[in-house]
Design a protein around this motif. Structure first.
Motif, PDB file in Angstrom:
ATOM      1  N   ASN A 188       0.835  -1.219   0.000  1.00 35.57           N
ATOM      2  CA  ASN A 188       0.000   0.000   0.000  1.00 35.57           C
ATOM      3  C   ASN A 188       0.864   1.261   0.000  1.00 35.57           C
ATOM      4  O   ASN A 188       0.592   2.217  -0.740  1.00 35.57           O
ATOM      5  CB  ASN A 188      -0.928  -0.006   1.217  1.00 35.57           C
ATOM      6  CG  ASN A 188      -2.004  -1.064   1.105  1.00 35.57           C
ATOM      7  OD1 ASN A 188      -2.411  -1.424   0.001  1.00 35.57           O
ATOM      8  ND2 ASN A 188      -2.471  -1.576   2.236  1.00 35.57           N
ATOM      9  N   LYS A 189       1.915   1.251   0.815  1.00 36.02           N
ATOM     10  CA  LYS A 189       2.821   2.407   0.845  1.00 36.02           C
ATOM     11  C   LYS A 189       3.490   2.593  -0.508  1.00 36.02           C
ATOM     12  O   LYS A 189       3.585   3.712  -1.029  1.00 36.02           O
ATOM     13  CB  LYS A 189       3.877   2.207   1.932  1.00 36.02           C
ATOM     14  CG  LYS A 189       4.898   3.351   1.994  1.00 36.02           C
ATOM     15  CD  LYS A 189       6.008   3.048   3.006  1.00 36.02           C
ATOM     16  CE  LYS A 189       7.052   4.167   2.988  1.00 36.02           C
ATOM     17  NZ  LYS A 189       8.193   3.886   3.903  1.00 36.02           N
ATOM     18  N   PHE A 190       3.959   1.478  -1.086  1.00 35.39           N
ATOM     19  CA  PHE A 190       4.615   1.541  -2.389  1.00 35.39           C
ATOM     20  C   PHE A 190       3.681   2.125  -3.444  1.00 35.39           C
ATOM     21  O   PHE A 190       4.055   3.051  -4.176  1.00 35.39           O
ATOM     22  CB  PHE A 190       5.074   0.141  -2.808  1.00 35.39           C
ATOM     23  CG  PHE A 190       5.609   0.065  -4.213  1.00 35.39           C
ATOM     24  CD1 PHE A 190       6.898   0.492  -4.503  1.00 35.39           C
ATOM     25  CD2 PHE A 190       4.825  -0.419  -5.251  1.00 35.39           C
ATOM     26  CE1 PHE A 190       7.397   0.427  -5.799  1.00 35.39           C
ATOM     27  CE2 PHE A 190       5.309  -0.486  -6.550  1.00 35.39           C
ATOM     28  CZ  PHE A 190       6.598  -0.069  -6.819  1.00 35.39           C
ATOM     29  N   ARG A 223      12.616   6.622 -12.555  1.00 36.46           N
ATOM     30  CA  ARG A 223      13.401   7.090 -11.429  1.00 36.46           C
ATOM     31  C   ARG A 223      12.551   7.146 -10.151  1.00 36.46           C
ATOM     32  O   ARG A 223      13.036   6.793  -9.066  1.00 36.46           O
ATOM     33  CB  ARG A 223      13.996   8.469 -11.755  1.00 36.46           C
ATOM     34  CG  ARG A 223      14.861   9.085 -10.667  1.00 36.46           C
ATOM     35  CD  ARG A 223      15.965   8.134 -10.202  1.00 36.46           C
ATOM     36  NE  ARG A 223      16.788   7.596 -11.258  1.00 36.46           N
ATOM     37  CZ  ARG A 223      17.881   8.173 -11.752  1.00 36.46           C
ATOM     38  NH1 ARG A 223      18.262   9.346 -11.289  1.00 36.46           N
ATOM     39  NH2 ARG A 223      18.589   7.572 -12.692  1.00 36.46           N
ATOM     40  N   ARG A 224      11.305   7.573 -10.259  1.00 36.91           N
ATOM     41  CA  ARG A 224      10.399   7.568  -9.103  1.00 36.91           C
ATOM     42  C   ARG A 224      10.275   6.156  -8.541  1.00 36.91           C
ATOM     43  O   ARG A 224      10.282   5.952  -7.318  1.00 36.91           O
ATOM     44  CB  ARG A 224       9.027   8.092  -9.547  1.00 36.91           C
ATOM     45  CG  ARG A 224       7.867   7.805  -8.576  1.00 36.91           C
ATOM     46  CD  ARG A 224       7.795   8.731  -7.387  1.00 36.91           C
ATOM     47  NE  ARG A 224       7.436  10.085  -7.779  1.00 36.91           N
ATOM     48  CZ  ARG A 224       6.183  10.500  -8.045  1.00 36.91           C
ATOM     49  NH1 ARG A 224       5.166   9.652  -7.961  1.00 36.91           N
ATOM     50  NH2 ARG A 224       5.949  11.750  -8.373  1.00 36.91           N
ATOM     51  N   THR A 225      10.176   5.174  -9.419  1.00 39.13           N
ATOM     52  CA  THR A 225      10.039   3.784  -8.978  1.00 39.13           C
ATOM     53  C   THR A 225      11.249   3.355  -8.162  1.00 39.13           C
ATOM     54  O   THR A 225      11.117   2.740  -7.097  1.00 39.13           O
ATOM     55  CB  THR A 225       9.868   2.852 -10.191  1.00 39.13           C
ATOM     56  OG1 THR A 225       8.838   3.353 -11.042  1.00 39.13           O
ATOM     57  CG2 THR A 225       9.494   1.445  -9.737  1.00 39.13           C
ATOM     58  N   SER A 226      12.445   3.694  -8.651  1.00 39.88           N
ATOM     59  CA  SER A 226      13.670   3.349  -7.916  1.00 39.88           C
ATOM     60  C   SER A 226      13.689   4.019  -6.545  1.00 39.88           C
ATOM     61  O   SER A 226      14.049   3.397  -5.534  1.00 39.88           O
ATOM     62  CB  SER A 226      14.904   3.785  -8.714  1.00 39.88           C
ATOM     63  OG  SER A 226      14.965   3.122  -9.951  1.00 39.88           O
ATOM     64  N   GLU A 227      13.302   5.268  -6.501  1.00 40.26           N
ATOM     65  CA  GLU A 227      13.324   6.018  -5.243  1.00 40.26           C
ATOM     66  C   GLU A 227      12.332   5.462  -4.233  1.00 40.26           C
ATOM     67  O   GLU A 227      12.627   5.380  -3.030  1.00 40.26           O
ATOM     68  CB  GLU A 227      13.031   7.494  -5.534  1.00 40.26           C
ATOM     69  CG  GLU A 227      14.141   8.177  -6.308  1.00 40.26           C
ATOM     70  CD  GLU A 227      13.753   9.549  -6.851  1.00 40.26           C
ATOM     71  OE1 GLU A 227      14.653  10.279  -7.314  1.00 40.26           O
ATOM     72  OE2 GLU A 227      12.544   9.886  -6.805  1.00 40.26           O
ATOM     73  N   VAL A 228      11.151   5.064  -4.707  1.00 43.05           N
ATOM     74  CA  VAL A 228      10.143   4.510  -3.790  1.00 43.05           C
ATOM     75  C   VAL A 228      10.554   3.115  -3.325  1.00 43.05           C
ATOM     76  O   VAL A 228      10.327   2.744  -2.164  1.00 43.05           O
ATOM     77  CB  VAL A 228       8.749   4.495  -4.457  1.00 43.05           C
ATOM     78  CG1 VAL A 228       7.726   3.820  -3.549  1.00 43.05           C
ATOM     79  CG2 VAL A 228       8.304   5.920  -4.785  1.00 43.05           C
ATOM     80  N   LEU A 229      11.185   2.352  -4.206  1.00 40.35           N
ATOM     81  CA  LEU A 229      11.691   1.048  -3.783  1.00 40.35           C
ATOM     82  C   LEU A 229      12.723   1.204  -2.674  1.00 40.35           C
ATOM     83  O   LEU A 229      12.782   0.388  -1.749  1.00 40.35           O
ATOM     84  CB  LEU A 229      12.307   0.302  -4.967  1.00 40.35           C
ATOM     85  CG  LEU A 229      11.325  -0.344  -5.943  1.00 40.35           C
ATOM     86  CD1 LEU A 229      12.055  -0.885  -7.170  1.00 40.35           C
ATOM     87  CD2 LEU A 229      10.522  -1.459  -5.273  1.00 40.35           C
ATOM     88  N   LYS A 230      13.508   2.254  -2.731  1.00 40.21           N
ATOM     89  CA  LYS A 230      14.516   2.502  -1.688  1.00 40.21           C
ATOM     90  C   LYS A 230      13.859   2.679  -0.325  1.00 40.21           C
ATOM     91  O   LYS A 230      14.400   2.252   0.708  1.00 40.21           O
ATOM     92  CB  LYS A 230      15.319   3.772  -2.036  1.00 40.21           C
ATOM     93  CG  LYS A 230      16.413   4.122  -1.037  1.00 40.21           C
ATOM     94  CD  LYS A 230      17.528   3.080  -1.067  1.00 40.21           C
ATOM     95  CE  LYS A 230      18.766   3.551  -0.296  1.00 40.21           C
ATOM     96  NZ  LYS A 230      18.529   3.660   1.145  1.00 40.21           N
ATOM     97  N   SER A 231      12.680   3.279  -0.316  1.00 36.59           N
ATOM     98  CA  SER A 231      12.001   3.539   0.960  1.00 36.59           C
ATOM     99  C   SER A 231      11.143   2.359   1.426  1.00 36.59           C
ATOM    100  O   SER A 231      10.683   2.355   2.568  1.00 36.59           O
ATOM    101  CB  SER A 231      11.124   4.794   0.842  1.00 36.59           C
ATOM    102  OG  SER A 231      10.043   4.572  -0.027  1.00 36.59           O
ATOM    103  N   THR A 232      10.945   1.365   0.570  1.00 35.15           N
ATOM    104  CA  THR A 232      10.066   0.247   0.940  1.00 35.15           C
ATOM    105  C   THR A 232      10.796  -1.096   1.038  1.00 35.15           C
ATOM    106  O   THR A 232      10.288  -2.029   1.662  1.00 35.15           O
ATOM    107  CB  THR A 232       8.911   0.107  -0.080  1.00 35.15           C
ATOM    108  OG1 THR A 232       9.432   0.170  -1.408  1.00 35.15           O
ATOM    109  CG2 THR A 232       7.877   1.207   0.103  1.00 35.15           C
TER     110      THR A 232
END
Length: 361
Positions: free
Chosen positions: A30-32, A50-59
């Motif tokens: 859900n967060k992702f 790039r957004r996908t990579s950045e969000v993966l870093k946080s999840t």
């Protein structure tokens, strides 16, 4: 036609989140999904990646090695293609403190997408250390990995930054190119040829000296050299002509050069024909091109060279050539009303020209 950026859409992200949840019980789908799809409509193709990579870093786990292991499981269940560049992009952004792990990850991911852009981030930070790894990749059994060695180290890779280190010192990639100069895979050979073509733009003589030492009797090597020299041959560069035995001092005449019309409506074709006649006692190896000088929006003319044919013209021999050229707007070329120019070029020398007009509407 659907925009390319729509490869990264809601359906793709839900599928991706599902795969990460399977590979990692702690993955917060859900967060992702909330973070990666926020205001997504305004983002371009590469911004979405790039957004996908950045969000993966946080999840994903903060432990980089654990995150990579999860990603290696997930990529096996994804659809190969551009969207898989997310995986090496993550490595390109966040793996610099874990060099060995990152090199193995890029080697792994490139087989299911391509790591050509991500590896350049490492070349930019530590060129010598990274290029040594790529030299080993050039001998890998996987054609994807061998191709990465050449493509990732290209001086002027499209959609990426220039590698100034290679432009200043083209010999820095010679070991890679030498290992791949007779590769059996066309995917690899195309990359090697494009790499050499890049080099020829700033280091012409180095490139010609390099390929002159290669075995042109080998079909794979000859193909690479020919494709790599295409820009130089079109310019009539003497060194590139000599590599393939094209006549330097041509003696030919262009006769009966005709256009089927002098005014061409957009969407129509212009047909032209001419006769080339040898004026030399010996056979001449010729590469014949035509150049269209397109009128640009500001009014200036911009030349574009097109290949016609290669011929071995014997003494006093004549060869009739004809061609039809369609004038139609594409995303890469927009036409403008006004006078254009058509030229016939033989071994880099313009021998005939005629003007014609393009009419819009």
């Amino acid at each position: 036609m659907e925009s390319l950026k729509e490869m990264f859409n809601q359906v793709f992200y839900k599928t991706l989140a599902n795969e990460f949840s399977k590979a990692d019980n702690n993955f917060n789908s859900n967060k992702f999904l909330d973070e990666v799809t926020k205001n997504i409509e305004a983002l371009s193709l590469n911004q979405r990646m790039r957004r996908t990579s950045e969000v993966l870093k946080s999840t994903l786990p903060s432990d980089y090695k654990k995150a990579i292991l999860i990603m290696q499981k997930v990529i096996l269940n994804t659809k190969t293609g551009y969207t898989n560049l997310v995986f090496p992009d993550y490595v390109g952004l966040y793996g610099h403190d874990h060099f060995e792990v990152s090199m193995e990850a890029l080697k792994y991911f490139t087989k299911l997408g391509s790591s050509e852009f991500a590896i350049r981030e490492y070349l930019k930070r530590d060129f010598n250390k990274t290029i040594k790894v790529m030299q080993i990749w050039a001998e890998d059994k996987s054609h994807h990995v061998r191709r990465l060695a050449s493509e990732g180290s290209r001086p002027r890779l499209p959609w990426s930054f220039k590698l100034d280190e290679v432009i200043k010192n083209p010999k820095s990639t010679q070991i890679i190119l030498e290992n791949l100069k007779a590769d059996n895979d066309l995917y690899v050979r195309k990359s090697v040829a494009n790499h050499l073509n890049d080099i020829s733009k700033e280091n012409t003589q180095y490139m010609l000296n390099l390929v002159n030492g290669w075995d042109k009797e080998n079909m794979n090597t000859a193909w690479i050299i020919k494709h790599a020299s295409r820009s130089l041959i079109k310019m009539g560069h003497p060194g590139s002509l000599s590599v393939f035995g094209f006549e330097k001092n041509i003696k030919v005449t262009i006769r009966k050069f005709k256009l089927n019309k002098t005014k061409v409506n957009l969407g129509e074709s212009l047909k032209f024909s001419f006769e080339i006649e040898s004026q030399k006692a010996s056979t001449q190896k010729l590469v014949i091109d035509y150049i269209i000088h397109y009128k640009k929006k500001a009014g200036e003319l911009f030349p574009k060279v097109f290949k016609l044919k290669e011929v071995n013209l014997k003494s006093n021999e004549k060869n009739h050539i004809s061609k039809s050229q369609l004038f139609k707007d594409f995303t890469t070329r927009i036409h403008y009303t006004g006078q254009h120019l058509l030229e016939i070029q033989v071994n880099g020398k313009v021998l005939a020209r005629k003007k014609f007009t393009i009419l819009i509407g």
